[in-house]
Write a protein that holds these residues in place. Structure first.
Motif, mmCIF file in Angstrom:
data_model
loop_
_atom_site.group_PDB
_atom_site.id
_atom_site.type_symbol
_atom_site.label_atom_id
_atom_site.label_comp_id
_atom_site.label_asym_id
_atom_site.label_seq_id
_atom_site.Cartn_x
_atom_site.Cartn_y
_atom_site.Cartn_z
ATOM 1 N N PHE A 62 0.855 -1.172 0.000
ATOM 2 C CA PHE A 62 0.000 0.000 0.000
ATOM 3 C C PHE A 62 0.894 1.225 0.000
ATOM 4 N N ARG A 63 0.632 2.156 -0.908
ATOM 5 C CA ARG A 63 1.433 3.367 -1.028
ATOM 6 C C ARG A 63 0.493 4.570 -1.070
ATOM 7 N N ARG A 64 0.799 5.572 -0.289
ATOM 8 C CA ARG A 64 -0.035 6.791 -0.301
ATOM 9 C C ARG A 64 -0.145 7.325 -1.708
ATOM 10 N N SER A 65 -1.348 7.675 -2.096
ATOM 11 C CA SER A 65 -1.567 8.219 -3.436
ATOM 12 C C SER A 65 -1.416 9.735 -3.399
ATOM 13 N N GLY A 66 -1.169 10.288 -4.567
ATOM 14 C CA GLY A 66 -1.067 11.742 -4.666
ATOM 15 C C GLY A 66 0.168 12.262 -4.207
#
Length: 82
Positions: free
Chosen positions: A78-82
């Motif tokens: 999971f990777r922070r978007s934006g």
């Protein structure tokens, strides 16, 4: 409560920009088994269409993350978007 709401809540509490969860960890969070289709990359695709019917995608997108299946590891990054 929708099936993937617990995952959304868990992700919202995270402070890391990127981390991994195994399928068993995700299933513990959900309190339910992932479907067999979760082993396919498409199930974890990060669709930006707000009208998507894939409720699992809405869970991590609403929490501010993108999901990436790590093939052969039964694990998702999971990777922070934006």
């Amino acid at each position: 409560m929708a099936k993937y709401d617990p995952l959304c809540g868990h992700l919202r509490r995270q402070r890391q920009a990127e981390f991994e969860l195994t399928f068993p960890e995700i299933e513990r969070i959900l309190g339910a088994m992932l479907p067999n289709s979760a082993t396919r990359r498409q199930w974890w695709a990060n669709v930006t269409d707000p009208d998507t019917t894939h409720v699992q995608r809405k869970a991590w997108r609403e929490a501010g993350y993108d999901a990436f299946l790590l093939i052969g590891k039964d694990c998702v990054k999971f990777r922070r978007s934006g």
